[in-house]
Scaffold this motif. Structure first.
Motif, short mmCIF file in Angstrom:
data_model
loop_
_atom_site.label_atom_id
_atom_site.label_comp_id
_atom_site.label_asym_id
_atom_site.label_seq_id
_atom_site.Cartn_x
_atom_site.Cartn_y
_atom_site.Cartn_z
N ASN A 1 -1.55 19.49 -20.42
CA ASN A 1 -0.98 18.89 -21.62
C ASN A 1 0.53 18.75 -21.56
O ASN A 1 1.11 17.88 -22.20
CB ASN A 1 -1.36 19.72 -22.85
N HIS A 2 1.20 19.60 -20.78
CA HIS A 2 2.66 19.60 -20.77
C HIS A 2 3.21 20.20 -19.48
O HIS A 2 2.50 20.93 -18.78
CB HIS A 2 3.20 20.37 -21.98
N ASP B 1 -5.30 25.09 -19.73
CA ASP B 1 -4.58 25.45 -20.95
C ASP B 1 -4.67 24.32 -21.97
O ASP B 1 -4.46 23.15 -21.64
CB ASP B 1 -3.12 25.72 -20.59
N MET B 2 -4.97 24.67 -23.21
CA MET B 2 -4.99 23.74 -24.34
C MET B 2 -5.69 22.42 -24.00
O MET B 2 -5.16 21.33 -24.20
CB MET B 2 -3.57 23.49 -24.85
N ALA B 3 -6.90 22.55 -23.50
CA ALA B 3 -7.64 21.37 -23.03
C ALA B 3 -7.93 20.37 -24.14
O ALA B 3 -8.05 19.17 -23.89
CB ALA B 3 -8.94 21.82 -22.38
N GLU B 4 -8.05 20.85 -25.38
CA GLU B 4 -8.42 19.95 -26.47
C GLU B 4 -7.31 18.97 -26.81
O GLU B 4 -7.54 18.00 -27.54
CB GLU B 4 -8.78 20.76 -27.71
N TRP C 1 -11.06 14.54 -18.78
CA TRP C 1 -11.77 15.69 -18.22
C TRP C 1 -13.01 15.25 -17.45
O TRP C 1 -13.35 15.84 -16.41
CB TRP C 1 -12.14 16.67 -19.32
N SER C 2 -13.69 14.26 -17.94
CA SER C 2 -14.82 13.70 -17.20
C SER C 2 -14.37 13.23 -15.82
O SER C 2 -15.01 13.53 -14.80
CB SER C 2 -15.43 12.53 -17.98
N TYR D 1 -16.63 18.45 -25.03
CA TYR D 1 -15.90 18.89 -23.84
C TYR D 1 -16.85 19.49 -22.81
O TYR D 1 -16.54 19.48 -21.61
CB TYR D 1 -14.79 19.87 -24.23
N ILE D 2 -18.00 20.00 -23.24
CA ILE D 2 -19.00 20.48 -22.29
C ILE D 2 -19.81 19.33 -21.72
O ILE D 2 -19.93 19.17 -20.50
CB ILE D 2 -19.93 21.51 -22.97
#
Length: 613
Positions: free
Chosen positions: A171-172, A325-328, A335-336, A364-365
């Motif tokens: 994310n950063h 970290d902070m995947a959402e 992510w796919s 996310y799963i």
């Protein structure tokens, strides 16, 4: 799903998910289910790498590494690793490995000096990555050979029979990102950005066009605690300013923003719309190979390829998996793309993500192809309340049932670098209160369990390190970790300086964690039990459940009451009869009579009963 409040509810799926007879018995991710058909369920040992081997005890607030010391890769000796492995550990999560911004002078090695005005703490946040293709020079005996020293640690970890997991922070990145070690042809983040635009699809960052960055200010915060430093002047040159890591769009972020980092652009426009292809709904049921094929020949934002190349680079170095970290805060389509690329290279790669929004778990799963997510919001939070005397056992069961369809994917923990130490006054005030909670957390599901370094010896996080407040062991400053150091015993790793109480606590954890090799824990169905007290009402501070396969039956019960002994009755299935042996605390062998199991539990005590088949 609703389960009526009867004495016993049976599940029809392995792995700790509570399902009704009308639900499917197929795991939502066959790869995860297959991965768990092994000799133990996974246990992840999270270690803050710079703190692990540090023997210094000065603990000066805001102290330098010369004053307070810093651990090295070399401190993870074969002896240390074998002792960790003996706790039932399968995966070592080395936190803080990648080269991040820090307040130290490594200019003689060609490394640019970081400005303390945009570094949190003196040792720096491990989540402000400065160079994705190298490791933290603090962790090496010879900074020139720092990458080689980490590769040797990977080798030692594998020789000890464990896998290696490191952080990826998608994310950063640090405001002063500058890779000195990138392979030929790799350009730095932002090097080719059109900085005149707030947003462009292939920019790596977002910009506050026409405005320069300003360091945040606060009357309550002084950089380095007010200690002098040549670069502490309230200024950092960044023109134009970039959006801050948590999405703050002002040229001068707030002091509580992630001001030391800048947000990465994945092709999400400022209005939130997507500038890339989205996944068709049916892809949620497809495996990683199908996801990999889907993304081929598609034109994708530049940041996607940069992070793919970073993860593949570390796989080539021998790393076995990643914690995101902070995947959402990063779109699920990315992510796919990334996880399918990783799985094509290493189908057994261990992928763990930090996601705190329960409404996003399944996406996310299933779409994002994550192996595991933190089970924090819900399970951990309700368990913490129970430990503090503010909650009840039923709320923990309910939290687990709320993710019953994805339970094998929901990693459990009681401590990590973000959470308060159990023994801290702000959490439970006593490491003993972690014992019944760890029994529940570890044994209720086939999903991995995470154990934080120092947890098994009652670390309390009371040190005032500098940035931040006590109760969490500092991740921002150089500090010694007292209870852990007592176990480390100046590099002997034999617990020689532990108190008797600490030795007993660690022995308890060791016995408990190694129950992960029991067949019923690896792959057993979960049976919810309703403990009834002597008055015939549900006991609010006792939690009980069973795990069972065709070959093994276990009954687990924990008393969360820190003051009072609890006697409860459990009603078991009619065919569960015979001798009962405790596998945890060596309680006397007993018998089940007329399907009733009466258990007397001392304060904070637990039993793990194996029933004679």
């Amino acid at each position: 799903m609703t389960i009526k409040p009867i004495v016993l509810a049976l599940s029809l799926i392995s792995g700790g998910a509570i399902l009704t007879a009308c639900q499917t018995t197929q795991s939502p991710n066959e790869a995860v289910q297959a991965k768990q058909q092994q000799d133990q369920k996974p246990v992840v040992y999270q270690v803050f790498t710079r703190l692990f081997g540090n023997t210094h005890t000065n603990n000066v607030p805001w102290g330098t590494k010369e004053e307070n010391g810093v651990g090295k890769f070399a401190d993870f000796t074969p002896k240390a690793l074998s002792e960790i492995k003996a706790m039932g550990v399968s995966h070592m999560w080395y936190t803080g490995v990648l080269h991040h911004a820090l307040v130290a002078d490594y200019s003689q090695y060609g490394i640019g000096i970081d400005d303390p005005d945009v570094v949190k703490g003196r040792a720096g946040s491990p989540y402000a990555i400065k160079d994705y293709y190298n490791v933290n020079p603090d962790l090496a005996i010879d900074p020139v050979n720092r990458l080689g020293e980490f590769e040797e640690l990977i080798k030692r970890t594998h020789e000890a029979g464990m896998k290696v997991v490191i952080d990826i922070v998608p994310n950063h990145v640090a405001r002063n990102y500058q890779s000195l070690s990138a392979p030929s042809g790799v350009t730095d983040f932002g090097a080719q950005d059109d900085t005149s635009q707030v947003y462009a699809r292939n920019n790596n960052f977002y910009y506050v066009a026409g405005q320069d960055f300003k360091v945040p200010t606060s009357a309550d915060y002084q950089v380095l605690g007010g200690m002098p430093h040549d670069l502490v002047d309230g200024k950092f040159i960044e023109s134009p300013a970039k959006w801050t890591g948590n999405g703050a769009r002002a040229a001068q972020p707030h002091i509580h923003d992630w001001y030391e980092t800048v947000k990465v652009n994945y092709g999400v426009r400022p209005d939130g719309s997507y500038d890339f292809p989205t996944l068709p709904a049916h892809m949620a049921k497809q495996d990683h190979k199908a996801h990999y094929v889907f993304w081929q020949e598609k034109d994708l934002p530049d940041s996607w390829y940069k992070f793919r190349d970073i993860t593949l680079y570390w796989l080539d170095k021998g790393v076995d998996g990643f914690r995101y970290d902070m995947a959402e805060m990063v779109p699920v389509e990315f992510w796919s793309f990334l996880n399918s690329s990783i799985k094509m290279k290493n189908p057994d790669a261990f992928i763990l993500a930090e996601v705190y929004n329960p409404t996003l778990y399944r996406a996310y799963i299933h779409q994002g192809k994550m192996d595991f997510l933190y089970d924090k919001v819900g399970f951990y939070d309700s368990l913490k309340l129970l430990m503090q005397g503010k909650g009840n056992a039923q709320s923990v069961i309910d939290a687990h049932k709320s993710v019953s369809d994805i339970a094998p994917h929901m990693l459990h923990f009681l401590e990590n670098h973000d959470e308060q130490r159990i023994a801290s006054p702000e959490f439970a005030g006593s490491a003993e209160k972690g014992k019944p909670a760890m029994v529940v957390s570890h044994l209720i599901s086939s999903a991995p369990t995470m154990l934080y370094f120092g947890q098994s010896v009652g670390e309390d996080g009371s040190e005032m390190a500098g940035f931040g407040k006590p109760s969490r062991t500092s991740i921002f400053d150089y500090i010694g970790v007292p209870a852990h150091q007592a176990w480390m015993n100046n590099g002997k790793f034999d617990g020689g300086q532990l108190t008797q109480k600490q030795k007993e606590l660690r022995a308890y954890y060791k016995k408990l964690m190694n129950l992960n090799a029991l067949p019923a824990i690896i792959d057993g169905d979960l049976l919810e039990l309703n403990p009834m007290d002597l008055e015939g009402t549900q006991a609010p501070t006792v939690m009980a459940f069973a795990r069972a396969t065709s070959k093994q039956r276990l009954v687990i019960a924990s008393n969360f009451n820190a003051k009072h002994t609890q006697t409860v009755t459990l009603t078991l299935p009619e065919h569960w009869q015979g001798k009962v042996t405790d596998l945890l605390e060596s309680h006397p062998t007993m018998q089940i009579k007329n399907n009733q199991l009466v258990i007397t539990l001392a304060p904070l005590a637990s039993v793990v009963y194996e029933l004679e088949s």
